[in-house]
Design an enzyme around this catalytic site. Structure first.
Site: not given
Length: 342
Positions: A123, A267, A298
């Site tokens: 990420c 993020h 996500n």
């Protein structure tokens, strides 16, 4: 006689000139997830803030999504593909060990013989790519660098795992980094903590997954495809407390205070994490915060550029604004910086 190597020369500063994203056409609402796990829409929304996510179809490959996102970034930057002197692809879901998917993307875009390579930083991948691109532009090895964050995390999702089945989505985000007359990318504050490498990880290595079933799971049992697993509470505490400090370091390194920001683009891991970070950073109420996770899930390395594109499209942030970005995930790895929005 002493011989000195001629120094490389590049742009004094760099910035993001264009951003683009690609979101798969298939929408997976929470109601569909409830067919896989014993849960409720309220529980998923309360725990993560996610209402729906996008999952890629057979034709929406890592390469195809990347090419689509990159095309939009190139158009926004107002450059030609052949001007791109480097292609960096951040991904953990390109399932071929080699060759790097970046080489196929560079060829399809028409980037000539530009160096192209993949990085695996989960990420934080987009932030890592941004740091590398900034160095390439200022170091003189490229005039423009294409940075892509792309994931097909649906390929690595165990739909029977109640703790992760509702979290992940697919998509691609891209940015063009090039020369600037003024600083457009602050110092990238990045790092890792390998002591917590098992907190977010793949359930099993590929060699184990593809070994003979009777050698792995017992005779007659089906070999299970690797998936992502996560220790949610550990990740939450680390993200909120440790990553807020990293974000503060990025602000300090850029000489920027929170009230000078035009956007906060973290993020898109979890809405609760985003809200907690906003509180920890004491962001003024007038600073827009990316909350793309509600509709996209996500998407790991793709989440920051996707959220950046959406904020610009919706007018939540505007060109020239200063944005604080921060990515964090498996490794554990992190990367934060203040950037000028394209």
């Amino acid at each position: 006689m002493s011989v000195t190597i001629k120094p490389a020369t590049g742009a004094q500063y760099s910035r993001i000139h264009g951003v683009g994203g690609y979101r798969p056409t298939r929408v997976i609402p929470n109601s569909e997830v409830l067919n896989w796990i014993d849960s409720s829409d309220e529980w998923i929304r309360t725990r993560s803030g996610i209402a729906e996510r996008r999952w890629a179809g057979p034709q929406e490959t890592v390469a195809e999504m990347s090419v689509q996102a990159a095309g939009k970034a190139v158009a926004m930057a107002g450059i030609r593909p052949e001007q791109i002197g480097g292609v960096i692809v951040a991904t953990v879901s390109h399932l071929k060990q080699t060759p790097a998917i970046a080489t196929e993307i560079a060829q399809r875009l028409g980037c000539g013989t530009a160096p192209a390579f993949d990085i695996s930083a989960a990420c934080a991948g987009f932030g890592y790519g941004l740091g590398l691109a900034d160095g390439m532009v200022r170091g003189g090895s490229a005039e423009y660098v294409l940075v892509i964050g792309v994931e097909r995390l649906s390929d690595l999702t165990d739909v029977t795992d109640r703790s992760t089945a509702f979290i992940f989505g697919d998509g691609a985000g891209a940015a063009i980094v090039g020369p600037s007359e003024t600083p457009g990318i602050g110092k990238v504050i990045w790092g890792s903590d390998g002591s917590q490498s098992e907190v977010i990880s793949q359930t099993q290595a590929w060699d184990t997954a593809f070994a003979k079933p009777d050698a792995v799971n017992g005779a007659g049992e089906e070999t299970k495809w690797p998936a992502l697993r996560m220790e949610g509470q550990t990740v939450f505490r680390w993200a909120v407390y440790d990553m807020a400090k990293v974000a503060e370091q990025a602000l300090e390194a850029a000489g920027i205070t929170a009230d000078q920001l035009g956007a906060f683009i973290p993020h898109q891991a979890n809405m609760r994490i985003i809200d907690a970070m906003v509180k920890k950073l004491d962001l003024p109420p007038n600073v827009p915060v990316a909350r793309d996770i509600a509709e996209t899930g996500n998407t790991s390395a793709a989440s920051i550029p996707l959220a950046m594109e959406r904020m610009l499209e919706r007018g939540e942030a505007k060109s020239g604004d200063l944005a604080l970005i921060i990515g964090f995930g498996a490794g554990l790895v992190y990367a934060a910086a203040v950037v000028t929005l394209p």
